[in-house]
Design a protein around this motif. Structure first.
Motif, PDB file in Angstrom:
ATOM      1  N   GLY A  14       0.798  -1.235   0.000  1.00  0.00           N
ATOM      2  CA  GLY A  14       0.000   0.000   0.000  1.00  0.00           C
ATOM      3  C   GLY A  14       0.820   1.269   0.000  1.00  0.00           C
ATOM      4  O   GLY A  14       0.290   2.338   0.290  1.00  0.00           O
ATOM      5  N   ASN A  15       2.124   1.188  -0.312  1.00  0.00           N
ATOM      6  CA  ASN A  15       2.908   2.421  -0.243  1.00  0.00           C
ATOM      7  C   ASN A  15       3.834   2.675  -1.444  1.00  0.00           C
ATOM      8  O   ASN A  15       4.932   3.196  -1.282  1.00  0.00           O
ATOM      9  N   ARG A  16       3.347   2.348  -2.630  1.00  0.00           N
ATOM     10  CA  ARG A  16       4.054   2.750  -3.849  1.00  0.00           C
ATOM     11  C   ARG A  16       3.034   3.197  -4.899  1.00  0.00           C
ATOM     12  O   ARG A  16       2.953   2.631  -5.987  1.00  0.00           O
ATOM     13  N   PRO A  17       2.227   4.223  -4.587  1.00  0.00           N
ATOM     14  CA  PRO A  17       1.221   4.643  -5.572  1.00  0.00           C
ATOM     15  C   PRO A  17       1.855   5.182  -6.852  1.00  0.00           C
ATOM     16  O   PRO A  17       2.765   5.998  -6.788  1.00  0.00           O
ATOM     17  N   LYS A  18       1.377   4.701  -7.967  1.00  0.00           N
ATOM     18  CA  LYS A  18       1.838   5.258  -9.251  1.00  0.00           C
ATOM     19  C   LYS A  18       1.067   6.548  -9.527  1.00  0.00           C
ATOM     20  O   LYS A  18      -0.158   6.551  -9.536  1.00  0.00           O
ATOM     21  N   MET A  19       1.782   7.631  -9.722  1.00  0.00           N
ATOM     22  CA  MET A  19       1.133   8.915  -9.969  1.00  0.00           C
ATOM     23  C   MET A  19       1.327   9.318 -11.432  1.00  0.00           C
ATOM     24  O   MET A  19       2.184   8.781 -12.126  1.00  0.00           O
ATOM     25  N   LEU A  38      13.897   3.279  -9.202  1.00  0.00           N
ATOM     26  CA  LEU A  38      12.990   4.430  -9.108  1.00  0.00           C
ATOM     27  C   LEU A  38      11.625   4.090  -8.525  1.00  0.00           C
ATOM     28  O   LEU A  38      11.063   4.868  -7.760  1.00  0.00           O
ATOM     29  N   CYS A  39      11.068   2.935  -8.905  1.00  0.00           N
ATOM     30  CA  CYS A  39       9.701   2.626  -8.479  1.00  0.00           C
ATOM     31  C   CYS A  39       9.674   1.802  -7.205  1.00  0.00           C
ATOM     32  O   CYS A  39       8.615   1.495  -6.684  1.00  0.00           O
ATOM     33  N   ASP A  40      10.837   1.408  -6.710  1.00  0.00           N
ATOM     34  CA  ASP A  40      10.873   0.618  -5.482  1.00  0.00           C
ATOM     35  C   ASP A  40      11.681   1.354  -4.409  1.00  0.00           C
ATOM     36  O   ASP A  40      11.117   2.122  -3.623  1.00  0.00           O
ATOM     37  N   THR A  41      13.000   1.208  -4.404  1.00  0.00           N
ATOM     38  CA  THR A  41      13.748   1.681  -3.229  1.00  0.00           C
ATOM     39  C   THR A  41      13.832   3.212  -3.112  1.00  0.00           C
ATOM     40  O   THR A  41      13.612   3.754  -2.032  1.00  0.00           O
ATOM     41  N   SER A  42      14.122   3.918  -4.215  1.00  0.00           N
ATOM     42  CA  SER A  42      14.230   5.378  -4.092  1.00  0.00           C
ATOM     43  C   SER A  42      12.877   5.998  -3.766  1.00  0.00           C
ATOM     44  O   SER A  42      12.802   6.996  -3.047  1.00  0.00           O
ATOM     45  N   TYR A  43      11.827   5.394  -4.304  1.00  0.00           N
ATOM     46  CA  TYR A  43      10.479   5.907  -4.013  1.00  0.00           C
ATOM     47  C   TYR A  43      10.194   5.770  -2.514  1.00  0.00           C
ATOM     48  O   TYR A  43       9.656   6.691  -1.880  1.00  0.00           O
ATOM     49  N   LEU A  44      10.587   4.624  -1.965  1.00  0.00           N
ATOM     50  CA  LEU A  44      10.420   4.433  -0.522  1.00  0.00           C
ATOM     51  C   LEU A  44      11.156   5.536   0.237  1.00  0.00           C
ATOM     52  O   LEU A  44      10.627   6.125   1.186  1.00  0.00           O
ATOM     53  N   GLY A  45      12.374   5.823  -0.204  1.00  0.00           N
ATOM     54  CA  GLY A  45      13.142   6.897   0.428  1.00  0.00           C
ATOM     55  C   GLY A  45      12.437   8.243   0.321  1.00  0.00           C
ATOM     56  O   GLY A  45      12.353   8.998   1.286  1.00  0.00           O
ATOM     57  N   TRP A  46      11.902   8.521  -0.855  1.00  0.00           N
ATOM     58  CA  TRP A  46      11.200   9.786  -1.093  1.00  0.00           C
ATOM     59  C   TRP A  46       9.995   9.929  -0.150  1.00  0.00           C
ATOM     60  O   TRP A  46       9.720  11.001   0.383  1.00  0.00           O
ATOM     61  N   LEU A  47       9.288   8.821   0.044  1.00  0.00           N
ATOM     62  CA  LEU A  47       8.112   8.833   0.925  1.00  0.00           C
ATOM     63  C   LEU A  47       8.515   8.987   2.392  1.00  0.00           C
ATOM     64  O   LEU A  47       7.888   9.733   3.142  1.00  0.00           O
ATOM     65  N   ILE A  48       9.572   8.293   2.780  1.00  0.00           N
ATOM     66  CA  ILE A  48      10.026   8.417   4.172  1.00  0.00           C
ATOM     67  C   ILE A  48      10.558   9.831   4.411  1.00  0.00           C
ATOM     68  O   ILE A  48      10.326  10.417   5.472  1.00  0.00           O
ATOM     69  N   ASN A  49      11.233  10.399   3.409  1.00  0.00           N
ATOM     70  CA  ASN A  49      11.655  11.801   3.512  1.00  0.00           C
ATOM     71  C   ASN A  49      10.480  12.691   3.888  1.00  0.00           C
ATOM     72  O   ASN A  49      10.603  13.589   4.719  1.00  0.00           O
ATOM     73  N   TYR A  50       9.357  12.453   3.244  1.00  0.00           N
ATOM     74  CA  TYR A  50       8.198  13.308   3.509  1.00  0.00           C
ATOM     75  C   TYR A  50       7.706  13.124   4.945  1.00  0.00           C
ATOM     76  O   TYR A  50       7.330  14.088   5.616  1.00  0.00           O
ATOM     77  N   GLY A  80      -6.067   5.702  -2.469  1.00  0.00           N
ATOM     78  CA  GLY A  80      -4.867   4.846  -2.499  1.00  0.00           C
ATOM     79  C   GLY A  80      -3.571   5.597  -2.690  1.00  0.00           C
ATOM     80  O   GLY A  80      -2.548   4.997  -3.027  1.00  0.00           O
ATOM     81  N   ASN A  81      -3.587   6.928  -2.483  1.00  0.00           N
ATOM     82  CA  ASN A  81      -2.334   7.642  -2.727  1.00  0.00           C
ATOM     83  C   ASN A  81      -1.946   8.658  -1.640  1.00  0.00           C
ATOM     84  O   ASN A  81      -1.406   9.717  -1.944  1.00  0.00           O
ATOM     85  N   ARG A  82      -2.192   8.290  -0.381  1.00  0.00           N
ATOM     86  CA  ARG A  82      -1.651   9.083   0.732  1.00  0.00           C
ATOM     87  C   ARG A  82      -1.143   8.137   1.825  1.00  0.00           C
ATOM     88  O   ARG A  82      -1.621   8.164   2.950  1.00  0.00           O
ATOM     89  N   PRO A  83      -0.170   7.265   1.484  1.00  0.00           N
ATOM     90  CA  PRO A  83       0.297   6.320   2.511  1.00  0.00           C
ATOM     91  C   PRO A  83       0.965   7.037   3.679  1.00  0.00           C
ATOM     92  O   PRO A  83       1.804   7.908   3.463  1.00  0.00           O
ATOM     93  N   LYS A  84       0.566   6.681   4.879  1.00  0.00           N
ATOM     94  CA  LYS A  84       1.243   7.222   6.065  1.00  0.00           C
ATOM     95  C   LYS A  84       2.523   6.428   6.292  1.00  0.00           C
ATOM     96  O   LYS A  84       2.495   5.210   6.412  1.00  0.00           O
ATOM     97  N   MET A  85       3.653   7.114   6.336  1.00  0.00           N
ATOM     98  CA  MET A  85       4.923   6.430   6.537  1.00  0.00           C
ATOM     99  C   MET A  85       5.455   6.723   7.938  1.00  0.00           C
ATOM    100  O   MET A  85       5.017   7.666   8.589  1.00  0.00           O
ATOM    101  N   PHE A  86       6.422   5.934   8.373  1.00  0.00           N
ATOM    102  CA  PHE A  86       7.011   6.130   9.690  1.00  0.00           C
ATOM    103  C   PHE A  86       8.208   7.070   9.578  1.00  0.00           C
ATOM    104  O   PHE A  86       9.065   6.876   8.724  1.00  0.00           O
ATOM    105  N   PRO A  87       8.266   8.053  10.450  1.00  0.00           N
ATOM    106  CA  PRO A  87       9.291   9.081  10.299  1.00  0.00           C
ATOM    107  C   PRO A  87      10.628   8.693  10.918  1.00  0.00           C
ATOM    108  O   PRO A  87      11.175   9.417  11.735  1.00  0.00           O
ATOM    109  N   GLY A  88      11.155   7.543  10.520  1.00  0.00           N
ATOM    110  CA  GLY A  88      12.445   7.107  11.054  1.00  0.00           C
ATOM    111  C   GLY A  88      13.593   7.518  10.148  1.00  0.00           C
ATOM    112  O   GLY A  88      13.395   8.012   9.036  1.00  0.00           O
ATOM    113  N   PHE A  89      14.792   7.313  10.640  1.00  0.00           N
ATOM    114  CA  PHE A  89      15.997   7.519   9.842  1.00  0.00           C
ATOM    115  C   PHE A  89      16.122   6.347   8.872  1.00  0.00           C
ATOM    116  O   PHE A  89      15.861   5.206   9.233  1.00  0.00           O
TER     117      PHE A  89
END
Lengths: 260, 260
Positions: free
Chosen positions: A207-212, B165-177, B207-216
């Motif tokens: 649930g955390n890789r939405p394609k935009m 781009l669609c897996d690991t860096s995206y995860l990073g981008w979301l955690i950054n937020y 389906g496009n506002r996943p809440k992420m955990f604000p960890g390092f």
């Protein structure tokens, strides 16, 4: 009998008025008289105002305008539906002797009437607000009558931040990423949609890789709301968006591909 | 009879070997002999190698190491499971006369054995690869036998970019937020989790506002994979992550709150 006033009959105020009018005596007010039902407005003029619903645009004169509307309608309670910068509710509450509710609005403009009834209407009051339990109860009851669930947050600032950070700016941040990855895909002569197939299953499972969609962010929500925050890192959203429109020629029409 | 070799018995290679061994003659190889079954390795030494599965870490010597492994095992086909920078498959293919498959790996390290069977294994071959239809068919068949669905992409670069781009860096981008919004929440004395309640319904509906955990962001995926891209804007992920660890003291332990 008391009446509700909805001030500002734009994309948020207009559906709010339509909804409340179904169940309560409510009338609209706008600087643009064409948007108002002036006959009804005059007929209700002498009736006391219970809620003054604020749905006017936010600019530098917002606080001043709210106070002018307060003086004009002398309501028992003010409900702000506009998206406001953090601290606005507290600041206004200090200047007014009636309770002020901040109740953020969610939904897409073009289907706002439906979305109002779909999303829980969060709200909050300052701990210094007078008659705050009365206001909270009355507001919840009225919304319930209109078919809208409500939920109270602990303080206005939590909700003021939530509306901007967890809704519109987050959308901007996600679209920025689509813009970035489309720019990279173009550089490498790679098809954006084929590449993003890779995220489908991850999004389905986690649930955390939405394609935009990698379009230019226009409109009057995401970008203007950033100015309410004045945060350096968040203002990147604007910069990335601007750069994208320079780099990718069809950035402003690309959404058509996805909006069929 | 032919055998498969899995080279690199770390967090990706080890579960791949475990899975393939169930259905095919397969043996592991690693510079760290303790990770290998040396008896089995010797026993199979004279048998021809069909697939050489590459699951070694990516560093500056990656291409060199792949070619060394190719020379050592003389396989009929190479399958790269490691995350590689865009263009790597094409570059290697130019130097080798056997087909090279790039087949990106997805999943969380600690449950990789399960995740391997959960996600479709995308793969791609260069259009210049020899015997590429044979390789594609053989690979799909073998994976199917192991209970893994496969899907072919049009070219390796699409998949090389997709993995990052669609897996690991995206995860990073979301955690950054999440990091950014937690920093702002702290500044305003607002509770992060209460604030993020606001996104729950939007995420449920759109389906496009996943809440992420604000960890390092620690670990050895998201941040190191950025170096494979060398993209200025993407490297913001690293900068924001670093700044966050300076600003928020419990950034490295905050995940415990969420990982119960």
């Amino acid at each position: 009998m008391k009446k509700d006033i909805v001030a500002g009959l734009g994309e948020i105020g207009s559906p709010i008025l339509k909804l409340i009018s179904k169940y309560e005596p409510a009338i609209g007010y706008d600087l643009d008289k064409k948007l108002m039902n002036e006959n009804k407005f005059k007929k209700f003029q002498e009736i006391q105002t219970r809620f003054l619903h604020i749905a006017i645009p936010v600019n530098k004169k917002f606080d001043f305008n709210v106070i002018k509307l307060y003086e004009k309608f002398a309501p028992e309670c003010i409900v702000i539906h506009s998206t406001i910068s953090p601290g606005t509710t507290e600041k206004l509450q200090k200047n007014l002797s009636i309770p002020i509710i901040f109740s953020a609005t969610r939904g897409v403009h073009k289907r706002m009437f439906r979305d109002l009834q779909r999303y829980t209407k969060f709200f909050a009051l300052s701990k210094t607000a007078p008659k705050k339990e009365w206001a909270a109860t009355q507001y919840s009851k009225t919304m319930k009558k209109c078919g809208i669930k409500t939920k109270r947050m602990s303080k206005p600032e939590t909700l003021e931040l939530a509306k901007i950070l967890c809704d519109t700016s987050y959308l901007g941040w996600l679209i920025n990423y689509a813009q970035l990855t489309n720019t990279i895909a173009i550089q490498h002569n790679v098809d954006y949609d084929e590449m993003w197939q890779f995220s489908d299953e991850i999004h389905k499972i986690l649930g955390n890789r939405p394609k935009m969609f990698p379009g230019f962010i226009g409109g009057h929500c995401v970008i203007p709301n950033l100015d309410l925050m004045q945060n350096k890192t968040l203002s990147l959203i604007k910069t990335i968006n601007q750069n994208y429109s320079k780099k990718v020629k069809n950035s402003k029409s690309i959404h058509k591909k996805y909006m069929k």
